[in-house]
Enzyme design. Structure first.
Site, PDB file in Angstrom:
ATOM      1  N   LYS A  62      -9.644 100.371 -29.224  1.00  0.00           N
ATOM      2  CA  LYS A  62      -9.583 100.061 -30.665  1.00  0.00           C
ATOM      3  C   LYS A  62      -8.260 100.584 -31.247  1.00  0.00           C
ATOM      4  O   LYS A  62      -8.219 101.378 -32.189  1.00  0.00           O
ATOM      5  CB  LYS A  62     -10.782 100.639 -31.408  1.00  0.00           C
ATOM      6  CG  LYS A  62     -12.104 100.021 -30.947  1.00  0.00           C
ATOM      7  CD  LYS A  62     -13.262 100.370 -31.835  1.00  0.00           C
ATOM      8  CE  LYS A  62     -14.546  99.752 -31.330  1.00  0.00           C
ATOM      9  NZ  LYS A  62     -15.040 100.319 -30.057  1.00  0.00           N
ATOM     10  N   GLY A 177     -29.493  93.071 -31.961  1.00  0.00           N
ATOM     11  CA  GLY A 177     -29.082  91.661 -31.860  1.00  0.00           C
ATOM     12  C   GLY A 177     -29.705  90.977 -30.644  1.00  0.00           C
ATOM     13  O   GLY A 177     -30.123  91.634 -29.689  1.00  0.00           O
TER      14      GLY A 177
HETATM   15  O1  O7M Z   1     -25.093  97.714 -26.340  1.00  0.00           O
HETATM   16  P1  O7M Z   1     -24.682  99.042 -26.903  1.00  0.00           P
HETATM   17  O2  O7M Z   1     -25.048  99.190 -28.336  1.00  0.00           O
HETATM   18  O3  O7M Z   1     -25.124 100.199 -26.060  1.00  0.00           O
HETATM   19  O4  O7M Z   1     -23.087  99.107 -26.806  1.00  0.00           O
HETATM   20  C1  O7M Z   1     -22.255  98.308 -27.578  1.00  0.00           C
HETATM   21  C2  O7M Z   1     -20.825  98.515 -27.163  1.00  0.00           C
HETATM   22  O5  O7M Z   1     -19.989  97.719 -27.992  1.00  0.00           O
HETATM   23  C3  O7M Z   1     -20.316  99.949 -27.312  1.00  0.00           C
HETATM   24  O6  O7M Z   1     -19.341 100.163 -26.315  1.00  0.00           O
HETATM   25  C4  O7M Z   1     -19.672  99.956 -28.675  1.00  0.00           C
HETATM   26  O7  O7M Z   1     -18.637 100.911 -28.768  1.00  0.00           O
HETATM   27  C5  O7M Z   1     -19.104  98.538 -28.752  1.00  0.00           C
HETATM   28  N1  O7M Z   1     -18.960  97.969 -30.101  1.00  0.00           N
HETATM   29  C6  O7M Z   1     -20.023  97.914 -30.960  1.00  0.00           C
HETATM   30  O8  O7M Z   1     -21.145  98.288 -30.618  1.00  0.00           O
HETATM   31  N2  O7M Z   1     -19.838  97.417 -32.218  1.00  0.00           N
HETATM   32  C7  O7M Z   1     -18.661  96.947 -32.667  1.00  0.00           C
HETATM   33  O9  O7M Z   1     -18.571  96.490 -33.777  1.00  0.00           O
HETATM   34  C8  O7M Z   1     -17.568  96.961 -31.792  1.00  0.00           C
HETATM   35  C9  O7M Z   1     -17.744  97.421 -30.506  1.00  0.00           C
HETATM   36  C10 O7M Z   1     -16.661  97.191 -29.618  1.00  0.00           C
HETATM   37  O10 O7M Z   1     -16.751  96.955 -28.453  1.00  0.00           O
HETATM   38  O11 O7M Z   1     -15.491  97.163 -30.198  1.00  0.00           O
HETATM   39  C11 O7M Z   1     -14.442  96.679 -29.524  1.00  0.00           C
END
Ligand code: O7M
Length: 221
Positions: A62, A177
């Protein structure tokens, strides 16, 4: 990045051996593996090359700095063997251009975060998400990150950008989701972390999500 299963694994574990075991286990059901601060801070940047044996690697740093610092970060990321980098869009066009320039030198891809999936993501980022999406398309990014927790927002962003950018969408499973909903809304890939890496069988969990998406794309849902 090739689109087969439409699933990207977010590998947010902090143990090297566990990361490699899971990557090997799920490889046939994921199109890419996203690695970020938790795994890289715990194990070092060389984990990127180790995991690249199983799937293309998206480095989720990021990136959000001035152009010169962004350039230096992206160079390190691509030298380490990543196929793509995730950057923030709110830092503006010059910062994004620096990342895209480095990516094109290495023939790699940039994904831009437009709006985040957690509740706080609607607070400051949602009001500027569409402007960020437009900027990312104009700057020549490869894709956007948009929230699977708000499929209506993915739909809106897809309408705005047309086919100019791919959309990768986190927030499936643990954040509430549903994979098929967000693919139906216009995402190209879902990003899934805990629902896969914390499952008793990560392979079965990834297989189920891929099957749900396949059924959606065949129009069976
Ligand atoms: O499925 P999870 O919730 O365990 O993980 C989701 C992953 O996506 C985790 O690595 C988060 O840091 C990332 N992520 C989000 O959950 N929300 C966002 O808005 C953005 C990200 C992301 O990957 O940003 C690049």
């Amino acid at each position: 990045m090739e689109r087969n299963t439409c699933v990207i694994l977010a590998l947010d574990v902090t143990d090297r051996k566990e990361a490699i075991r899971i990557a090997e286990d799920v490889r046939e059901f994921v199109d890419a593996i996203k690695v970020g601060y938790p795994l890289i801070l715990a194990t070092g940047l060389r984990i990127i090359r180790e995991l690249a044996e199983f799937a293309p690697i998206i480095a989720d740093f990021k990136v959000a700095d001035i152009p010169n610092t962004n350039r230096l970060i992206c160079e390190q990321v691509f030298e380490a063997g990543a196929d793509a980098v995730i950057v923030q869009g709110f830092t503006g066009r010059d910062s994004l251009d620096a990342c895209i320039e480095v990516a094109s030198e290495y023939r790699k891809d940039v994904f831009v975060v437009s709006e985040m999936s957690h509740p706080g993501g609607a607070e400051f980022m949602q009001p500027v998400a569409e402007a960020i999406a437009k900027m990312a398309a104009e700057a020549g990014a490869f894709g956007l990150v948009a929230p699977a927790t708000r499929p209506e927002r993915v739909k809106r962003i897809r309408k705005l950008i047309g086919d100019k950018l791919t959309i990768i969408s986190p927030g499936v499973g643990a954040q509430g989701g549903k994979a098929s909903d967000v693919i139906a809304a216009g995402a190209d890939w879902v990003i899934v972390g805990r629902s896969i890496y914390k499952a008793e069988s990560p392979k079965e969990a990834a297989c189920e999500i891929a099957a749900e998406i396949e059924a959606e794309l065949r129009g069976e849902n």
